[in-house]
Design a protein around this motif. Structure first.
Motif, PDB file in Angstrom:
ATOM      1  N   LEU A   1       0.833  -1.205   0.000  1.00 14.78           N
ATOM      2  CA  LEU A   1       0.000   0.000   0.000  1.00 14.78           C
ATOM      3  C   LEU A   1       0.865   1.252   0.000  1.00 14.78           C
ATOM      4  CD1 LEU A   1      -2.534  -0.799   2.879  1.00 14.78           C
ATOM      5  CD2 LEU A   1      -2.937  -1.002   0.421  1.00 14.78           C
TER       6      LEU A   1
ATOM      7  N   ARG B   1      -0.008   5.092   0.949  1.00 17.58           N
ATOM      8  CA  ARG B   1      -1.038   6.037   1.397  1.00 17.58           C
ATOM      9  C   ARG B   1      -0.418   7.422   1.445  1.00 17.58           C
ATOM     10  NH1 ARG B   1      -5.677   5.669   4.844  1.00 17.58           N
ATOM     11  NH2 ARG B   1      -5.788   3.537   4.099  1.00 17.58           N
TER      12      ARG B   1
ATOM     13  N   SER C   1       3.293  10.590   3.972  1.00 21.51           N
ATOM     14  CA  SER C   1       2.972   9.430   3.135  1.00 21.51           C
ATOM     15  C   SER C   1       3.597   8.190   3.754  1.00 21.51           C
ATOM     16  CB  SER C   1       3.462   9.620   1.697  1.00 21.51           C
ATOM     17  OG  SER C   1       4.865   9.518   1.628  1.00 21.51           O
TER      18      SER C   1
ATOM     19  N   THR D   1      -2.406   8.032  10.417  1.00 21.71           N
ATOM     20  CA  THR D   1      -2.194   7.450   9.089  1.00 21.71           C
ATOM     21  C   THR D   1      -1.526   6.082   9.187  1.00 21.71           C
ATOM     22  OG1 THR D   1      -1.974   9.706   8.230  1.00 21.71           O
ATOM     23  CG2 THR D   1      -1.313   7.915   6.771  1.00 21.71           C
TER      24      THR D   1
ATOM     25  N   VAL E   1      -3.147   2.624   7.827  1.00 18.77           N
ATOM     26  CA  VAL E   1      -2.452   1.786   6.844  1.00 18.77           C
ATOM     27  C   VAL E   1      -2.302   0.368   7.381  1.00 18.77           C
ATOM     28  CG1 VAL E   1      -0.180   1.390   5.795  1.00 18.77           C
ATOM     29  CG2 VAL E   1      -1.263   3.640   5.623  1.00 18.77           C
TER      30      VAL E   1
END
Lengths: 166, 327
Positions: free
Chosen positions: B225, B227, B241, B314, B318
């Motif tokens: 992933l 993100r 990120s 975040t 994730v």
């Protein structure tokens, strides 16, 4: 050195600082390509180099010896419009029109990229063929800003050309 | 833009050119020409390396893949092998910039992109990265986009890219050729620098050295992933990120590798995080522990204080998604 611009050979002997954008507008008289931000943030200067879309403000003319450049003037004329140009007229894909040449050059290459199977940031399965949904078109065209906010009609125009090409 | 001499060699033999003071390489040019227009970069000689090759993506003997330094970001992200076996890299590249910029931007150039710090890009302001010894204007200035990890009073700039964050998680290697044509390899995790006492140095490239390619090790599979949290949903730099490559076996995490972007002077990778996840069963407590490890030394500078809770939320999101956890 020489470049091929819209099928015509053009010589370049100028200052190496000359951007491809300034060369097209000032030296070749091709003022269809627009200067917006001059820093790669707006997409108004988008042209095709060997079929790929790039920001002509962020490249030097001297770096493009023997390359084939296509500008909005090379895509169509008022008498013989490219399907994207006709669709932008049909769908009112602009208000002031300043971003339009960049939008259309970008859309031309974007459709070719999708045809070649390139994915985007919103593509769900990277290994499957991406369907050009409105969401895909918006993501793939995000490098072209329209300060009038004609985005919905731009997406409609591009969608129509994609459908007609089937 | 300041005047410069333009040179376009057709092979790597240009190395001697780089020994001259003031010579700078140009590949895609999308960052360099922008900075030259702002007179942040003022090369006396510009060496155009676009016609020296280095534009192939080839398998390595060890089941990995080698991406030439001049492979464009578009070509790399669209390569069927990368999409199938290293999807994290495709995802990270596609999350960055625009179609036009990715067509010009190169693998080597992207690794070398400069910070987007407002003061670095404004030659009227003090900046230790641009002009060592003048001070850091961001420290007590506008610093919404700035670092919360690994920074110091010399420089709080971030490395802004996406591609490299995925390469950190995938443990890629950077291949470098030197002026005497000797080559060396550097793990990408050791390629970029923290500011320390020399914030003007973004990475470990020496004068006259050229990146020739990046090698990814054999595929690790699992869930991958990328993100990216940003101010608008496309065509913007990250605030935070996360690149995550994570594999589950029988309800536990069997392999994990995480890297974090736009939080420091380099993409951030902490071996303790990968170790804490490996072998563990997913739980909210585990994910909080990972966030604690990531952020234990985090420091905000005012406008960027929000990045610390943003990074915590975040990374937990994730990890929930990557492990399929319902917590």
């Amino acid at each position: 050195m020489k470049l091929a611009i819209n099928g015509t050979t053009q010589g370049f002997e100028g200052d190496p600082r000359t951007s491809l954008l300034d060369f097209l507008r000032r030296d070749c008289g091709l003022t269809g390509t627009k200067k917006g931000c001059d820093h790669g943030q707006c997409g108004a200067c988008t042209v095709l180099v060997n079929g790929q879309r790039i920001n002509s403000c962020l490249t030097l003319a001297v770096m493009h010896e023997d390359d084939e450049i296509t500008t909005i003037e090379g895509l169509g004329t008022p008498q013989d419009m490219h399907p994207l140009q006709a669709a932008f007229v049909d769908h009112d894909g602009y208000q002031c029109g300043y971003c339009t040449p960049g939008q259309i050059c970008s859309a031309k290459a974007m459709l070719d990229e999708a045809q070649a199977g390139w994915p985007s940031a919103v593509t769900g399965d990277l290994t499957a063929e991406a369907e050009l949904t409105p969401e895909e078109i918006r993501e793939r065209m995000s490098g072209n800003l329209c300060r009038c906010g004609a985005y919905s009609n731009i997406v409609d125009a591009i969608t129509q050309v994609k459908e007609d090409a089937r | 833009m300041r005047p410069f001499d333009y040179q376009r060699p057709d092979g790597l033999d240009h190395a001697s050119l780089l020994d001259r003071d003031g010579a700078t390489l140009i590949a895609g040019g999308t960052n360099l020409l922008d900075l030259m227009k702002l007179q942040v970069e003022t090369p006396e000689t510009l060496v155009d390396i676009n016609r020296i090759g280095l534009d192939k993506i080839e398998p390595t003997g060890e089941g990995g893949i080698r991406i030439g330094a001049l492979v464009s970001n578009s070509t790399c992200a669209a390569d069927p092998r990368i999409r199938a076996d290293w999807p994290l890299l495709s995802r990270a590249i596609l999350a960055g910039a625009s179609g036009q910029l990715r067509n010009k931007a190169t693998t080597g150039g992207n690794l070398c992109q400069r910070t987007r710090c407002y003061y670095f890009m404004n030659i009227d302001m003090p900046c230790n990265k641009r002009e060592p010894g003048t001070g850091c204007s961001a420290l007590n200035g506008r610093n919404r986009i700035h670092a919360v990890l690994g920074a110091n009073e010399n420089c709080i700039a971030t490395y802004p890219g996406d591609m490299a964050v995925a390469m950190y998680a995938l443990d890629a290697t950077v291949e470098i050729a030197g002026p005497d044509k000797a080559s060396r390899s550097v793990r990408v995790r050791d390629f970029h620098r923290l500011p320390g006492e020399r914030p003007e140095l973004d990475n470990v490239l020496e004068a006259g050295e050229v990146i020739t390619g990046v090698t990814l090790p054999a595929p690790v599979g699992g869930t991958q992933l990328y993100r990216k949290v940003r101010e608008r949903s496309s065509y913007a730099f990250a605030l935070v990120s996360i690149a995550a490559a994570l594999r589950m076996e029988e309800g536990a995490i069997s392999r994990a590798s995480l890297a974090f972007g736009s939080m420091a002077h380099k993409p951030w990778h902490d071996l303790r995080i990968d170790a804490a996840l490996t072998g563990a069963k997913p739980s909210d407590a585990l994910f909080d522990h990972v966030a604690d490890l990531l952020l234990e030394d985090a420091e905000g500078y005012g406008e960027n204080d929000f990045k610390i809770p943003l990074a915590r939320r975040t990374v937990k999101a994730v990890l929930r998604e990557a492990t399929g956890a319902s917590t």
